[in-house]
Scaffold this active site. Sequence first.
Site, PDB file in Angstrom:
ATOM      1  N   ARG A 244      23.257 -30.570   2.473  1.00 27.81           N
ATOM      2  CA  ARG A 244      23.546 -30.868   1.078  1.00 27.81           C
ATOM      3  C   ARG A 244      22.660 -30.018   0.188  1.00 27.81           C
ATOM      4  O   ARG A 244      21.492 -29.785   0.490  1.00 27.81           O
ATOM      5  CB  ARG A 244      23.288 -32.351   0.765  1.00 27.81           C
ATOM      6  CG  ARG A 244      24.391 -33.292   1.234  1.00 27.81           C
ATOM      7  CD  ARG A 244      25.633 -33.149   0.362  1.00 27.81           C
ATOM      8  NE  ARG A 244      26.702 -34.042   0.757  1.00 27.81           N
ATOM      9  CZ  ARG A 244      27.676 -33.731   1.607  1.00 27.81           C
ATOM     10  NH1 ARG A 244      27.675 -32.543   2.188  1.00 27.81           N
ATOM     11  NH2 ARG A 244      28.634 -34.591   1.888  1.00 27.81           N
ATOM     12  N   GLU A 273      26.186 -26.281  -7.462  1.00 26.48           N
ATOM     13  CA  GLU A 273      27.527 -25.862  -7.075  1.00 26.48           C
ATOM     14  C   GLU A 273      28.492 -26.275  -8.186  1.00 26.48           C
ATOM     15  O   GLU A 273      28.356 -27.358  -8.749  1.00 26.48           O
ATOM     16  CB  GLU A 273      27.937 -26.532  -5.752  1.00 26.48           C
ATOM     17  CG  GLU A 273      27.177 -26.050  -4.548  1.00 26.48           C
ATOM     18  CD  GLU A 273      27.695 -26.639  -3.233  1.00 26.48           C
ATOM     19  OE1 GLU A 273      28.867 -27.048  -3.182  1.00 26.48           O
ATOM     20  OE2 GLU A 273      26.913 -26.699  -2.275  1.00 26.48           O
ATOM     21  N   HIS A 291      29.863 -23.268   0.942  1.00 27.57           N
ATOM     22  CA  HIS A 291      30.071 -24.655   1.371  1.00 27.57           C
ATOM     23  C   HIS A 291      31.305 -24.756   2.275  1.00 27.57           C
ATOM     24  O   HIS A 291      32.230 -25.525   2.019  1.00 27.57           O
ATOM     25  CB  HIS A 291      30.219 -25.579   0.150  1.00 27.57           C
ATOM     26  CG  HIS A 291      29.895 -27.019   0.472  1.00 27.57           C
ATOM     27  ND1 HIS A 291      29.416 -27.900  -0.467  1.00 27.57           N
ATOM     28  CD2 HIS A 291      29.982 -27.733   1.627  1.00 27.57           C
ATOM     29  CE1 HIS A 291      29.231 -29.096   0.090  1.00 27.57           C
ATOM     30  NE2 HIS A 291      29.566 -29.018   1.356  1.00 27.57           N
TER      31      HIS A 291
END
Length: 316
Positions: A244, A273, A291
């Site tokens: 994460r 992000e 990601h």
Amino acid sequence: MKILANDGVSQSGIDALENAGFEVNTTTVAQEQLANYLNDNQIDVLLVRSATKVRKDIIDNCPNLKIIGRGGVGMDNIDVDYARSKGIHVINTPAASSHSVAELVFAHLLGLSRFLHQSNRDMPLEGDSNFKGLKKNYSKGTELKGKTIGVIGFGRIGQATAKVALGLGMKVLAFDPFIEKTDLELEFFDGQKLSFEIKTISKEDVLKQSDFITLHVPAQKDYVIDKAEFDTMKNGVIIANAARGGVINEVALVEAITSGKVASAALDVFEKEPKPEIQLLMNPSLSLTPHTGAATNEAQDRIGTELATQIIELLK
């Protein structure tokens, strides 16, 4: 019953749901329009990945919702406890993407160890004019076999990553405050199996002893890796984060790279992000992906069918 897969779902999942009599909608609805869309279309099940947030406002304003499904592991984009307090089922697919994430971690680590992230940039530009120079620059690679990898967070994905490491001949160290030990079973193409018992140790010992470090922890209030943790690591360590954004202090990471404490690092997730900091994007010591840890065809098929199975069991 109607299902909205707002962040998409595999065709295998759609087929399983439609065969069970559900209506599946794969429209992508903007966050600010989501509550109205769910109500106007009488959606019973909302499926998301990491992009869509399902917070208290949506839960309170969409009384028709019966299930919120997360395609993947972490559910920090969903107010899980609040949804369950309102009688809504919240489901996820914790095992479906584990191996995909593990393989991405090692794609990065193997690439960094042989400077592939840099040579793939330089060869198209200088391969014909500076071949010998590039060969000299990138001829001090490192093998992973025989090295020590530290796994921070030893749940399903951490364990899947450890299995790949063992297959490469690495020594595995692991830290997890909730797991004392576990048996890892490696399965091979011909049916043979090998079992390894891994006992977890302290986070500090993992940081001190590891040549490579990989993080597999959920989002947390504080950084898991900050300046103090970098100071504890070996000089020249290589680190990967496919967990994460926000579990590594990215400013401290850049400083550790500049000082030489960290040789290089891999990031699949970012604090900001979908707009990572420019100093990360331009840093030649970083191997970067947007990601995509769980983004394999195989993982998405497993996620879709796992979600479908759980939904059918709950609502049929």
